[in-house]
Write a protein that holds these residues in place. Structure first.
Motif, short mmCIF file in Angstrom:
data_model
loop_
_atom_site.label_atom_id
_atom_site.label_comp_id
_atom_site.label_asym_id
_atom_site.label_seq_id
_atom_site.Cartn_x
_atom_site.Cartn_y
_atom_site.Cartn_z
N PRO A 108 55.49 80.86 58.80
CA PRO A 108 56.28 80.04 57.88
C PRO A 108 55.80 80.24 56.45
N LEU A 109 56.73 80.14 55.52
CA LEU A 109 56.37 80.22 54.11
C LEU A 109 57.33 79.36 53.30
N TRP A 110 56.87 79.01 52.10
CA TRP A 110 57.73 78.32 51.16
C TRP A 110 58.54 79.37 50.42
N ALA A 111 59.84 79.14 50.29
CA ALA A 111 60.71 80.15 49.70
C ALA A 111 60.26 80.54 48.30
N ALA A 112 59.78 79.60 47.51
CA ALA A 112 59.41 79.88 46.12
C ALA A 112 57.91 80.06 45.92
N ALA A 113 57.16 80.25 47.01
CA ALA A 113 55.72 80.44 46.89
C ALA A 113 55.41 81.81 46.30
N PRO A 114 54.28 81.95 45.59
CA PRO A 114 53.89 83.27 45.09
C PRO A 114 53.54 84.20 46.24
N ASP A 115 53.61 85.50 45.98
CA ASP A 115 53.24 86.47 47.01
C ASP A 115 51.79 86.27 47.41
N PRO A 116 51.50 86.35 48.73
CA PRO A 116 50.11 86.19 49.17
C PRO A 116 49.25 87.37 48.73
N ALA A 117 47.98 87.08 48.53
CA ALA A 117 47.05 88.14 48.12
C ALA A 117 46.84 89.14 49.25
N HIS A 118 46.92 88.67 50.47
CA HIS A 118 46.71 89.53 51.63
C HIS A 118 47.86 89.32 52.61
N ALA A 119 48.26 90.40 53.27
CA ALA A 119 49.33 90.29 54.27
C ALA A 119 48.85 89.43 55.43
N PRO A 120 49.69 88.52 55.95
CA PRO A 120 49.27 87.69 57.08
C PRO A 120 49.10 88.51 58.34
N ALA A 121 48.30 87.99 59.25
CA ALA A 121 48.15 88.64 60.55
C ALA A 121 49.52 88.72 61.23
N GLN A 122 49.68 89.70 62.07
CA GLN A 122 50.96 89.92 62.72
C GLN A 122 51.24 88.82 63.73
N ARG A 123 52.25 88.00 63.40
CA ARG A 123 52.66 86.92 64.28
C ARG A 123 54.18 86.90 64.30
N VAL A 124 54.72 86.41 65.41
CA VAL A 124 56.18 86.37 65.50
C VAL A 124 56.73 85.38 64.48
N GLY A 125 57.69 85.80 63.70
CA GLY A 125 58.18 84.95 62.64
C GLY A 125 59.59 85.26 62.21
N THR A 126 60.56 85.00 63.04
CA THR A 126 61.96 85.15 62.66
C THR A 126 62.77 84.04 63.32
N VAL A 127 63.61 83.39 62.54
CA VAL A 127 64.57 82.43 63.07
C VAL A 127 65.95 83.03 62.88
N ASN A 128 66.60 83.38 63.97
CA ASN A 128 67.98 83.87 63.93
C ASN A 128 68.91 82.77 64.41
N ILE A 129 69.92 82.46 63.59
CA ILE A 129 70.86 81.39 63.89
C ILE A 129 72.27 81.96 63.95
N VAL A 130 72.99 81.66 65.03
CA VAL A 130 74.39 82.04 65.18
C VAL A 130 75.18 80.76 65.40
N VAL A 131 76.25 80.58 64.63
CA VAL A 131 77.06 79.37 64.70
C VAL A 131 78.53 79.74 64.86
N TYR A 132 79.22 79.00 65.73
CA TYR A 132 80.67 79.12 65.85
C TYR A 132 81.30 77.79 65.47
N VAL A 133 82.20 77.83 64.48
CA VAL A 133 82.96 76.66 64.06
C VAL A 133 84.39 76.85 64.55
N PRO A 134 84.98 75.89 65.26
CA PRO A 134 86.25 76.12 65.95
C PRO A 134 87.49 75.94 65.06
N THR A 135 87.35 76.10 63.78
CA THR A 135 88.51 76.03 62.88
C THR A 135 88.30 77.02 61.75
N ALA A 136 89.39 77.46 61.13
CA ALA A 136 89.31 78.46 60.07
C ALA A 136 88.65 77.86 58.83
N LEU A 137 87.73 78.61 58.25
CA LEU A 137 87.04 78.21 57.03
C LEU A 137 87.41 79.19 55.92
#
Length: 221
Positions: A108-137
């Motif tokens: 996890p990270l804050w969207a507006a945080a500065p770049d880290p000085a060191h790359a984080p250890a390799q950990r799973v870190g992705t949230v994929n979201i799929v949404v279906y809305v049943p009406t035209a947008l």
């Protein structure tokens, strides 16, 4: 109409790797930040593919297009990648809006945080979201729906007590039918944005409440 996802597998690098596949019975309108099929336009399918944490390909769109061919997916679609085992997808429904999330919150990270000085250890870190809305947008409502889904994701992450608004590789896809008239709004207090927010919030919160071990670590551990 978007089908429930089907869990399947693909042979790759000596592994049998899980893939989720959604198919639309007719072309849908979509907005997506995915590496394949990103942007706004008609889409016929969605793929969310697990990859090992050692994944280093620099052509994810081509990789996902090859997977689509393997599964006989015709026409334009959306492709997503994650280190999470997509078999652990969490589905939630609210007032006809359906949301699916594969939740990895190891980085996890804050969207507006500065770049880290060191790359984080390799950990799973992705949230994929799929949404279906049943009406035209409309176009603006589709874009607003992405913002609403992201706000709901951030709310869930905060309630889980994690220090961040997301991970560096999160993706959102929102699909809806074509046709007129179209709904003009997709914000969190709109007719369809409100249930979208609740469904996404529940999916991310419930998915993130369970410890997540990268799929490839399970295979090698």
């Amino acid at each position: 109409m978007l089908s429930d996802p089907v869990l399947t597998h693909r042979p790759e690098d000596g592994w049998d790797i899980p893939v989720l596949v959604w198919r639309a019975s007719v072309p849908l309108r979509a907005v997506s930040s995915g590496p394949l099929g990103g942007g706004v336009g008609p889409r016929n399918w969605v793929v969310n593919a697990t990859v090992p944490m050692s994944y280093h390909r620099d052509d994810p769109a081509a990789h996902l297009a090859a997977l689509a061919d393997r599964f006989d997916l015709d026409g334009p679609g959306v492709g997503l990648l994650t280190g999470v085992d997509v078999a652990e997808v969490v589905a939630r429904t609210d007032t006809g809006v359906r949301a699916w999330a594969t939740v990895g919150l190891g980085t996890p990270l804050w969207a507006a945080a500065p770049d880290p000085a060191h790359a984080p250890a390799q950990r799973v870190g992705t949230v994929n979201i799929v949404v279906y809305v049943p009406t035209a947008l409309g176009d603006a409502a589709l874009v607003n729906a992405v913002a609403t889904a992201t706000e709901a994701k951030c709310q869930a992450i905060g309630e889980l007590g994690l220090p961040g608004t997301g991970t560096p590789t999160d993706a959102v896809t929102v699909l809806c039918p074509t046709g007129d008239p179209v709904e003009p709004y997709g914000g969190p207090r709109s007719t369809w944005g409100a249930p979208l927010a609740r469904a996404v919030h529940a999916a991310v919160r419930d998915g993130g409440a369970v410890p997540c071990v990268p799929w490839s670590q399970r295979r090698t551990g």
